[in-house]
Scaffold this motif. Structure first.
Motif, mmCIF file in Angstrom:
data_model
loop_
_atom_site.group_PDB
_atom_site.id
_atom_site.type_symbol
_atom_site.label_atom_id
_atom_site.label_comp_id
_atom_site.label_asym_id
_atom_site.label_seq_id
_atom_site.Cartn_x
_atom_site.Cartn_y
_atom_site.Cartn_z
ATOM 1 N N VAL A 121 0.861 -1.178 0.000
ATOM 2 C CA VAL A 121 0.000 0.000 0.000
ATOM 3 C C VAL A 121 0.895 1.225 0.000
ATOM 4 C CG1 VAL A 121 -1.772 1.292 1.251
ATOM 5 C CG2 VAL A 121 -1.778 -1.212 1.314
ATOM 6 N N LEU A 146 -4.361 -2.811 6.193
ATOM 7 C CA LEU A 146 -4.293 -1.359 6.126
ATOM 8 C C LEU A 146 -5.226 -0.767 7.175
ATOM 9 C CD1 LEU A 146 -3.558 1.370 4.767
ATOM 10 C CD2 LEU A 146 -5.476 0.959 3.199
ATOM 11 N N SER A 176 1.372 1.027 6.093
ATOM 12 C CA SER A 176 0.263 0.160 6.483
ATOM 13 C C SER A 176 -0.777 0.959 7.275
ATOM 14 C CB SER A 176 0.765 -1.027 7.318
ATOM 15 O OG SER A 176 1.378 -0.552 8.506
#
Length: 170
Positions: free
Chosen positions: A29, A126, A37
């Motif tokens: 991500v 996430l 994260s």
């Protein structure tokens, strides 16, 4: 594979095959180009969907192996409505949060981004921290409309009922 006990009299041979899978890397991500994260977003109370989408536009998912993604909710927000749109992962609106009206303060939720590798799937979790700043909402008059006419000399009074969504003194 050949094994013997060193005497030279006996040995055993076994054939086998070994399948080697390519390494599956964890999905990543990025927020504003930096791998992370955890993402923190600040918006104003009563924000619109386009404000949310603008904030989420800075989030990018990447899989080094080119696998597709699937989003699942691990921890929901305490209020509001959260939608995960797996078919729209390459589009802007993959995570949609809609707050309750006049809702402000801090909240967070957690989403798992998993790849679709059939042999050794990997995932990244996430956390999205959302800070919603309060804005002063105008009060509204909630009482019924007063009479539109009164005869001369008649005593008339009307009590107005007022609602303030911010619970301020009026």
């Amino acid at each position: 594979l050949v094994c013997d006990d060193g005497s030279g009299d006996s040995s055993v041979e076994q054939m086998f095959s070994l399948k080697i899978f390519s390494r599956n890397e964890t999905p990543r991500v990025f927020f504003n180009g930096i791998e992370t994260s955890t993402v923190t977003v600040t918006l104003l109370e009563d924000f619109k969907e386009e404000d949310w989408l603008d904030a989420m536009d800075s989030i990018r998912f990447d899989d080094p192996n080119g696998d597709n993604f699937n989003l699942t909710l691990l921890r929901p927000p305490l209020d509001g409505e959260l939608s995960l749109l797996n078919e729209a992962l390459l589009a802007q609106g993959h995570i949609i949060f809609t707050p309750q009206d006049h809702s402000f303060g801090d909240r967070s939720f957690q989403v798992r981004i998993a790849d679709d590798d059939p042999n050794f799937p990997k995932y990244t979790d996430l956390t999205i921290n959302l800070h919603i700043e309060s804005v002063n909402d105008p009060p509204s008059i909630t009482s019924p409309l007063p009479l539109s006419h009164v005869h001369e000399g008649d005593l008339y009074s009307h009590t107005f009922e007022i609602f303030d969504p911010d619970d301020s003194d009026i």
